[in-house]
Scaffold this motif. Structure first.
Motif, PDB file in Angstrom:
ATOM      1  N   GLU A  49       1.446   7.182  -2.168  1.00 23.16           N
ATOM      2  CA  GLU A  49       1.422   8.270  -3.148  1.00 23.16           C
ATOM      3  C   GLU A  49       2.797   8.933  -3.254  1.00 23.16           C
ATOM      4  O   GLU A  49       3.247   9.296  -4.351  1.00 23.16           O
ATOM      5  CB  GLU A  49       0.362   9.285  -2.748  1.00 23.16           C
ATOM      6  CG  GLU A  49       0.065  10.345  -3.795  1.00 23.16           C
ATOM      7  CD  GLU A  49      -1.044  11.291  -3.360  1.00 23.16           C
ATOM      8  OE1 GLU A  49      -1.528  12.029  -4.226  1.00 23.16           O
ATOM      9  OE2 GLU A  49      -1.416  11.285  -2.163  1.00 23.16           O
ATOM     10  N   SER A  66      -2.024   5.593   2.468  1.00 19.21           N
ATOM     11  CA  SER A  66      -2.166   5.996   1.060  1.00 19.21           C
ATOM     12  C   SER A  66      -1.243   7.164   0.730  1.00 19.21           C
ATOM     13  O   SER A  66      -0.684   7.231  -0.369  1.00 19.21           O
ATOM     14  CB  SER A  66      -3.615   6.388   0.755  1.00 19.21           C
ATOM     15  OG  SER A  66      -4.477   5.295   0.897  1.00 19.21           O
ATOM     16  N   ARG A  67      -1.086   8.079   1.699  1.00 22.06           N
ATOM     17  CA  ARG A  67      -0.197   9.223   1.491  1.00 22.06           C
ATOM     18  C   ARG A  67       1.246   8.746   1.274  1.00 22.06           C
ATOM     19  O   ARG A  67       1.969   9.269   0.432  1.00 22.06           O
ATOM     20  CB  ARG A  67      -0.276  10.170   2.687  1.00 22.06           C
ATOM     21  CG  ARG A  67       0.393  11.527   2.451  1.00 22.06           C
ATOM     22  CD  ARG A  67       0.246  12.430   3.672  1.00 22.06           C
ATOM     23  NE  ARG A  67      -1.163  12.636   4.029  1.00 22.06           N
ATOM     24  CZ  ARG A  67      -1.693  12.324   5.203  1.00 22.06           C
ATOM     25  NH1 ARG A  67      -0.948  11.807   6.159  1.00 22.06           N
ATOM     26  NH2 ARG A  67      -2.972  12.547   5.442  1.00 22.06           N
ATOM     27  N   THR A 122       1.427   1.847 -12.085  1.00 17.44           N
ATOM     28  CA  THR A 122       0.735   1.277 -10.932  1.00 17.44           C
ATOM     29  C   THR A 122      -0.357   0.343 -11.435  1.00 17.44           C
ATOM     30  O   THR A 122      -1.268   0.773 -12.153  1.00 17.44           O
ATOM     31  CB  THR A 122       0.107   2.384 -10.061  1.00 17.44           C
ATOM     32  OG1 THR A 122       1.147   3.191  -9.495  1.00 17.44           O
ATOM     33  CG2 THR A 122      -0.714   1.775  -8.922  1.00 17.44           C
ATOM     34  N   ALA A 144      -6.763   7.759  -3.674  1.00 11.67           N
ATOM     35  CA  ALA A 144      -5.884   8.912  -3.894  1.00 11.67           C
ATOM     36  C   ALA A 144      -4.766   8.616  -4.895  1.00 11.67           C
ATOM     37  O   ALA A 144      -3.893   9.449  -5.107  1.00 11.67           O
ATOM     38  CB  ALA A 144      -5.272   9.355  -2.561  1.00 11.67           C
ATOM     39  N   LEU A 145      -4.786   7.423  -5.501  1.00  8.08           N
ATOM     40  CA  LEU A 145      -3.678   7.002  -6.351  1.00  8.08           C
ATOM     41  C   LEU A 145      -4.061   6.985  -7.829  1.00  8.08           C
ATOM     42  O   LEU A 145      -5.220   6.753  -8.179  1.00  8.08           O
ATOM     43  CB  LEU A 145      -3.197   5.600  -5.943  1.00  8.08           C
ATOM     44  CG  LEU A 145      -2.739   5.425  -4.499  1.00  8.08           C
ATOM     45  CD1 LEU A 145      -2.390   3.968  -4.242  1.00  8.08           C
ATOM     46  CD2 LEU A 145      -1.553   6.324  -4.182  1.00  8.08           C
ATOM     47  N   HIS A 146      -3.074   7.231  -8.676  1.00  6.07           N
ATOM     48  CA  HIS A 146      -3.266   7.058 -10.119  1.00  6.07           C
ATOM     49  C   HIS A 146      -3.048   5.584 -10.453  1.00  6.07           C
ATOM     50  O   HIS A 146      -2.028   5.007 -10.113  1.00  6.07           O
ATOM     51  CB  HIS A 146      -2.273   7.916 -10.900  1.00  6.07           C
ATOM     52  CG  HIS A 146      -2.255   7.599 -12.359  1.00  6.07           C
ATOM     53  ND1 HIS A 146      -3.239   8.031 -13.220  1.00  6.07           N
ATOM     54  CD2 HIS A 146      -1.381   6.861 -13.107  1.00  6.07           C
ATOM     55  CE1 HIS A 146      -2.972   7.586 -14.449  1.00  6.07           C
ATOM     56  NE2 HIS A 146      -1.857   6.878 -14.405  1.00  6.07           N
ATOM     57  N   GLN A 195       4.924   6.777  -5.277  1.00  8.25           N
ATOM     58  CA  GLN A 195       4.467   6.806  -6.659  1.00  8.25           C
ATOM     59  C   GLN A 195       5.047   7.990  -7.439  1.00  8.25           C
ATOM     60  O   GLN A 195       5.165   7.932  -8.665  1.00  8.25           O
ATOM     61  CB  GLN A 195       2.936   6.860  -6.678  1.00  8.25           C
ATOM     62  CG  GLN A 195       2.291   6.422  -7.968  1.00  8.25           C
ATOM     63  CD  GLN A 195       0.774   6.488  -7.883  1.00  8.25           C
ATOM     64  OE1 GLN A 195       0.195   7.468  -7.423  1.00  8.25           O
ATOM     65  NE2 GLN A 195       0.114   5.432  -8.320  1.00  8.25           N
ATOM     66  N   LYS A 196       5.431   9.046  -6.705  1.00  6.87           N
ATOM     67  CA  LYS A 196       6.019  10.221  -7.369  1.00  6.87           C
ATOM     68  C   LYS A 196       7.341   9.873  -8.052  1.00  6.87           C
ATOM     69  O   LYS A 196       7.761  10.534  -8.998  1.00  6.87           O
ATOM     70  CB  LYS A 196       6.247  11.340  -6.351  1.00  6.87           C
ATOM     71  CG  LYS A 196       4.974  11.972  -5.823  1.00  6.87           C
ATOM     72  CD  LYS A 196       5.286  13.020  -4.758  1.00  6.87           C
ATOM     73  CE  LYS A 196       4.026  13.610  -4.165  1.00  6.87           C
ATOM     74  NZ  LYS A 196       4.341  14.585  -3.076  1.00  6.87           N
TER      75      LYS A 196
END
Length: 248
Positions: free
Chosen positions: A189, A185-186, A33, A211-213, A192-193
Motif C-alpha cells: 500500500e 499489504s501495508r 494496480t 487493503a489495496l485499490h 501504491q501511494k
C-alpha cells in the motif's frame, strides 16, 4: 488519461518444450494496480518470469513493450535497469551479501552513482519500520535463516527502496499468517501511494488485496487470458471460485 506502461501482445511462452502461455494480451498504465488470478497451474508465475526475462521461459511468439520500447529480447539485468521488479514466490537465499548491501548495490546500479551510507541507512530504517522488521535483518545475509514471512518482508523492503516503475508480485501472500499478510499489504500500500509506480499482483488468493485499490482484474486459465474486469471480479472469484473459467 494514464500513459501506457506495459503492453503484452499475443505472448506465447514455453518451458522445456511445453507451451504454457497461449497468445496472452495485457495492457497496464502508469500508476495502476492490476491483479492476475487463476487456479494453480494456470501459468501465472510463468507470465511473471517471462516479463522479467528469465531465460528458462522461452517466448515463442508475441512481444513485450515497456514504456513504448520492445523489451522482448532484453536480458533480466536490462529489464531491471528499465525499472521492472519481480518479487519471487519462493525468495532464494544469498550467502555472503547482506540484505542492506544487496539493496544499496541495486540502488547504485539503478542510479549510476554512489549513495551515502548515512542517507541510505535512514531511508532503510523508515522502510523497515513500515514492515515491522528488526533493523538487525539489514546486516544478515540475504534471506539466510529468514522465516517465510521475513523473506516476503525482505522482498517488499526491496520494493519500497528501489521504487521500480513496475512491480510484479508473485504470490507474495503465499504461506503467510494473517498478521504477516497485513504487514506485507501495508508495505505494498505504501508503494501504491507513488502514482508513478504500477503493480501486477499475481495471486490465487485475495487476502493481500483487501487493503489495496485494484484498477483491473484478469483471469488466466490453462495458459489463456479468459476474462478481464474491474475489482468486482475479485469478489466474484471469492464467492464462486474459478470453475466456470476452467470450463471455458
Amino acid at each position: 488519461m494514464s500513459a501506457q506502461l506495459l503492453q503484452i501482445k499475443d505472448l506465447s511462452v514455453k518451458v522445456e518444450d511445453k507451451e504454457i502461455l497461449h497468445n496472452v494480451d495485457l495492457n497496464l498504465n502508469k500508476g495502476e494496480t492490476h491483479v492476475l488470478m487463476g487456479p494453480n497451474g494456470a501459468g501465472k508465475s510463468t507470465l511473471g518470469y517471462a516479463l522479467m526475462g528469465n531465460p528458462r521461459y522461452e517466448i515463442t511468439d508475441g512481444h513485450i513493450f515497456f514504456n513504448g520500447k520492445d523489451i522482448t529480447e532484453e536480458s533480466p539485468a536490462e529489464r531491471a535497469g528499465d525499472g521492472i521488479f519481480l518479487s519471487f514466490q519462493n525468495p532464494i537465499e544469498v550467502p555472503g551479501i547482506t540484505l542492506g548491501n544487496f539493496i544499496r548495490t541495486a540502488l547504485e546500479q539503478r542510479t549510476g552513482s554512489r549513495i551515502r551510507l548515512w542517507n541510505f541507512r535512514k531511508e532503510l530504517k523508515k522502510a523497515m519500520d513500515i514492515l515491522q522488521m528488526d533493523e538487525e535483518y539489514a546486516d544478515r545475509d540475504l534471506n539466510v535463516g529468514f522465516s517465510g514471512g521475513e523473506k516476503k518482508k525482505a522482498e517488499i523492503l526491496q520494493l519500497l527502496m528501489l521504487k521500480p516503475s513496475l512491480a510484479i508480485l508473485d504470490e507474495t501472500d503465499s504461506g503467510l499468517d494473517v498478521d504477516a499478510v497485513r504487514t506485507v499489504s501495508r508495505g505494498v500500500e505504501e508503494y501504491q501511494k507513488n502514482k508513478n509506480g504500477a503493480l501486477l499482483i499475481i495471486t490465487h488468493s485475495t487476502r493481500i488485496l483487501e487493503a489495496l485499490h485494484v484498477d483491473a482484474t484478469h483471469i488466466l486459465a490453462d495458459g489463456k487470458m479468459v476474462a478481464s474486469g474491474d475489482s468486482s471480479l475479485v469478489d466474484e472469484i471469492n464467492t464462486n471460485g474459478f470453475e466456470k473459467y476452467i470450463q471455458q
